[in-house]
Design a protein around this motif. Structure first.
Motif, PDB file in Angstrom:
ATOM      1  N   ILE A  20      -9.547 -40.716   5.126  1.00 33.27           N
ATOM      2  CA  ILE A  20      -8.963 -40.933   3.807  1.00 33.27           C
ATOM      3  C   ILE A  20      -8.807 -42.436   3.592  1.00 33.27           C
ATOM      4  CG2 ILE A  20      -6.933 -40.557   2.359  1.00 33.27           C
ATOM      5  CD1 ILE A  20      -6.584 -37.871   3.626  1.00 33.27           C
ATOM      6  N   GLU A  21      -9.469 -42.938   2.573  1.00 29.62           N
ATOM      7  CA  GLU A  21      -9.516 -44.373   2.324  1.00 29.62           C
ATOM      8  C   GLU A  21      -8.337 -44.834   1.473  1.00 29.62           C
ATOM      9  OE1 GLU A  21     -13.226 -45.199   0.454  1.00 29.62           O
ATOM     10  OE2 GLU A  21     -14.416 -44.162   1.976  1.00 29.62           O
ATOM     11  N   SER A  22      -8.012 -46.101   1.586  1.00 21.55           N
ATOM     12  CA  SER A  22      -6.957 -46.690   0.768  1.00 21.55           C
ATOM     13  C   SER A  22      -7.449 -46.882  -0.666  1.00 21.55           C
ATOM     14  CB  SER A  22      -6.519 -48.032   1.356  1.00 21.55           C
ATOM     15  OG  SER A  22      -7.607 -48.931   1.384  1.00 21.55           O
ATOM     16  N   GLY A  23      -6.495 -47.040  -1.578  1.00 22.23           N
ATOM     17  CA  GLY A  23      -6.825 -47.360  -2.957  1.00 22.23           C
ATOM     18  C   GLY A  23      -7.396 -46.229  -3.774  1.00 22.23           C
ATOM     19  N   LYS A  24      -7.208 -44.982  -3.330  1.00 21.36           N
ATOM     20  CA  LYS A  24      -7.737 -43.834  -4.054  1.00 21.36           C
ATOM     21  C   LYS A  24      -6.658 -42.775  -4.247  1.00 21.36           C
ATOM     22  CE  LYS A  24     -12.635 -44.044  -2.693  1.00 21.36           C
ATOM     23  NZ  LYS A  24     -13.750 -43.264  -2.102  1.00 21.36           N
ATOM     24  N   ILE A  25      -6.913 -41.876  -5.174  1.00 22.76           N
ATOM     25  CA  ILE A  25      -6.070 -40.701  -5.377  1.00 22.76           C
ATOM     26  C   ILE A  25      -6.862 -39.479  -4.921  1.00 22.76           C
ATOM     27  CG2 ILE A  25      -4.857 -39.252  -7.049  1.00 22.76           C
ATOM     28  CD1 ILE A  25      -4.486 -41.747  -8.773  1.00 22.76           C
ATOM     29  N   TYR A  26      -6.316 -38.786  -3.929  1.00 28.65           N
ATOM     30  CA  TYR A  26      -6.961 -37.598  -3.369  1.00 28.65           C
ATOM     31  C   TYR A  26      -6.189 -36.356  -3.787  1.00 28.65           C
ATOM     32  CZ  TYR A  26      -9.652 -40.575  -0.144  1.00 28.65           C
ATOM     33  OH  TYR A  26     -10.494 -41.506   0.398  1.00 28.65           O
ATOM     34  N   CYS A  27      -6.885 -35.250  -3.856  1.00 28.83           N
ATOM     35  CA  CYS A  27      -6.243 -33.965  -4.084  1.00 28.83           C
ATOM     36  C   CYS A  27      -6.666 -32.988  -3.000  1.00 28.83           C
ATOM     37  CB  CYS A  27      -6.610 -33.417  -5.456  1.00 28.83           C
ATOM     38  SG  CYS A  27      -5.841 -31.823  -5.795  1.00 28.83           S
ATOM     39  N   ILE A 182      -1.971 -38.822  -2.146  1.00 30.47           N
ATOM     40  CA  ILE A 182      -2.575 -37.556  -1.727  1.00 30.47           C
ATOM     41  C   ILE A 182      -1.711 -36.462  -2.331  1.00 30.47           C
ATOM     42  CG2 ILE A 182      -3.356 -36.136   0.195  1.00 30.47           C
ATOM     43  CD1 ILE A 182      -3.136 -38.643   1.970  1.00 30.47           C
ATOM     44  N   MET A 183      -2.301 -35.610  -3.133  1.00 30.22           N
ATOM     45  CA  MET A 183      -1.484 -34.593  -3.787  1.00 30.22           C
ATOM     46  C   MET A 183      -2.066 -33.195  -3.599  1.00 30.22           C
ATOM     47  SD  MET A 183      -2.219 -35.325  -7.833  1.00 30.22           S
ATOM     48  CE  MET A 183      -3.871 -35.305  -8.528  1.00 30.22           C
ATOM     49  N   VAL A 184      -1.156 -32.255  -3.588  1.00 30.98           N
ATOM     50  CA  VAL A 184      -1.495 -30.836  -3.562  1.00 30.98           C
ATOM     51  C   VAL A 184      -1.223 -30.281  -4.950  1.00 30.98           C
ATOM     52  CG1 VAL A 184      -0.747 -28.581  -2.712  1.00 30.98           C
ATOM     53  CG2 VAL A 184      -1.020 -30.480  -1.111  1.00 30.98           C
ATOM     54  N   THR A 185      -2.172 -29.556  -5.497  1.00 34.03           N
ATOM     55  CA  THR A 185      -1.947 -28.913  -6.793  1.00 34.03           C
ATOM     56  C   THR A 185      -2.651 -27.563  -6.810  1.00 34.03           C
ATOM     57  OG1 THR A 185      -2.247 -29.088  -9.184  1.00 34.03           O
ATOM     58  CG2 THR A 185      -3.917 -30.127  -7.804  1.00 34.03           C
ATOM     59  N   GLU A 189      -7.758 -28.126 -12.909  1.00 38.68           N
ATOM     60  CA  GLU A 189      -7.842 -29.051 -14.043  1.00 38.68           C
ATOM     61  C   GLU A 189      -7.124 -30.362 -13.722  1.00 38.68           C
ATOM     62  OE1 GLU A 189      -6.594 -29.330 -18.786  1.00 38.68           O
ATOM     63  OE2 GLU A 189      -6.243 -27.484 -17.649  1.00 38.68           O
ATOM     64  N   VAL A 190      -5.919 -30.273 -13.138  1.00 43.76           N
ATOM     65  CA  VAL A 190      -5.175 -31.476 -12.747  1.00 43.76           C
ATOM     66  C   VAL A 190      -5.945 -32.241 -11.672  1.00 43.76           C
ATOM     67  CG1 VAL A 190      -3.085 -32.292 -11.569  1.00 43.76           C
ATOM     68  CG2 VAL A 190      -2.913 -30.592 -13.396  1.00 43.76           C
ATOM     69  N   ALA A 191      -6.484 -31.505 -10.691  1.00 46.62           N
ATOM     70  CA  ALA A 191      -7.227 -32.141  -9.607  1.00 46.62           C
ATOM     71  C   ALA A 191      -8.424 -32.919 -10.139  1.00 46.62           C
ATOM     72  CB  ALA A 191      -7.682 -31.092  -8.602  1.00 46.62           C
ATOM     73  N   ASP A 196      -9.523 -39.120  -7.561  1.00 47.67           N
ATOM     74  CA  ASP A 196     -10.814 -39.756  -7.326  1.00 47.67           C
ATOM     75  C   ASP A 196     -11.690 -38.872  -6.445  1.00 47.67           C
ATOM     76  OD1 ASP A 196     -10.192 -42.264  -8.687  1.00 47.67           O
ATOM     77  OD2 ASP A 196      -8.816 -42.632  -7.031  1.00 47.67           O
ATOM     78  N   GLU A 197     -11.040 -38.166  -5.523  1.00 49.96           N
ATOM     79  CA  GLU A 197     -11.771 -37.262  -4.633  1.00 49.96           C
ATOM     80  C   GLU A 197     -10.955 -35.993  -4.421  1.00 49.96           C
ATOM     81  OE1 GLU A 197     -13.520 -38.635  -1.050  1.00 49.96           O
ATOM     82  OE2 GLU A 197     -13.935 -40.648  -1.831  1.00 49.96           O
ATOM     83  N   ILE A 198     -11.625 -34.861  -4.447  1.00 47.36           N
ATOM     84  CA  ILE A 198     -10.991 -33.579  -4.149  1.00 47.36           C
ATOM     85  C   ILE A 198     -11.411 -33.158  -2.746  1.00 47.36           C
ATOM     86  CG2 ILE A 198     -10.757 -31.162  -4.800  1.00 47.36           C
ATOM     87  CD1 ILE A 198     -11.438 -31.938  -7.661  1.00 47.36           C
TER      88      ILE A 198
END
Length: 212
Positions: A20-27, A182-185, A189-191, A196-198
Motif C-alpha cells: 500500500i503506497e503513500s499519498g493514495k486513497i484505498y478502499c 484506507i477505508m472500508v465501505t 459507488e462510494v469506493a 484511487d485504488e480498490i
C-alpha cells in the motif's frame, strides 16, 4: 507506506502479499465476513496477526510504540466513539491524544459548518443523534492531522446528501495535504467515486497456509 507478508489471523485472513503506497486513497471492498474490518484494524495494531509481518514506513508494526503509531495512523470506526462532555470537548480530545495544541473556537465552528453539523460547541455530545455523532467523530480525526486515516464504514449513519458532502470534504483534505487513507465501505459507488485504488478482498485472501 504499508507492506504485508504472509499474514495469518485465525481462520479469517490469510494474505500472502500486499503493498500500500503513500499519498493514495484505498478502499477495502468485499462481502460481509471477508475480513475487511479485521485487516483495517491491523494497520494500527488494534489487532495483531498470528503469523506474518506488517511494516509501516519500513518498520515492523510489532516493534513500534502503539500510542505513537495511533497518533500517525488514526482509526475512525463504524460506531462513533463519543466522550463525556461537550461538542467542543469531543473535537479537542483528538488533538490532546495526538499531543497537539488546542485550536480556537472559530476553527471548530468552521469545521462543524463543513460537516453540516448545526450544533453549538457547548451542546452535550451524548445528546446528538447517531448521524450527528458520526460527523462529530469525523471532525475529531480530521483535526488530528494524521499521516494515515483508517475509516470503517465512515458514513453508514448518514443520508446520501450528507454522505457526499462529508466524503467530498474528507477526500479533498487528504489529496490537498498529500495524506493517505484506507477505508472500508459496503458501497461500491462510494469506493469507485472516492478511492484511487480498490482492494478486492477475494483477490488478496488466499487459502489457509497457501503462500506459494
Amino acid at each position: 507506506m504499508f507492506s504485508i507478508k504472509q499474514l495469518v489471523f485465525k481462520d479469517i485472513l490469510t494474505v500472502n502479499n500486499l503493498e500500500i503506497e503513500s499519498g493514495k486513497i484505498y478502499c477495502l471492498f468485499g462481502e460481509s465476513g471477508s475480513g475487511k474490518s479485521t485487516l483495517l484494524k491491523m494497520f494500527n495494531s488494534m489487532l495483531t496477526p498470528d503469523q506474518g509481518t506488517i511494516t509501516y514506513k519500513d518498520q515492523s508494526i510489532a516493534n513500534l510504540d502503539p500510542v505513537q503509531l495511533r497518533r500517525e495512523v488514526v482509526m475512525l470506526g463504524q460506531d462513533p466513539v463519543v466522550f463525556e462532555g461537550t461538542v467542543r470537548d469531543n473535537l479537542l480530545i483528538g488533538l490532546q491524544f495526538a499531543d497537539e495544541a488546542d485550536v480556537e473556537d472559530q476553527v471548530l465552528i468552521d469545521l462543524l459548518n463543513d460537516l453540516h453539523l448545526t450544533k453549538d460547541l457547548d451542546d452535550e455530545a451524548d445528546k446528538l443523534s447517531g448521524g450527528e455523532q458520526q460527523r462529530l467523530a469525523f471532525g475529531r480525526v480530521l483535526l488530528m492531522n494524521a499521516e494515515v486515516y483508517l475509516l470503517d464504514e465512515p458514513t453508514s449513519a448518514l443520508d446520501e446528501e450528507t454522505e457526499t458532502a462529508i466524503m467530498d470534504l474528507f477526500t479533498k483534505k487528504i489529496r490537498d495535504e498529500g495524506k493517505m487513507a484506507i477505508m472500508v465501505t459496503h458501497s461500491k459507488e462510494v469506493a469507485e467515486k472516492y478511492s484511487d485504488e480498490i482492494i478486492y478482498m477475494n483477490d488478496i485472501v488466499t487459502k489457509e497456509g497457501d503462500f506459494s
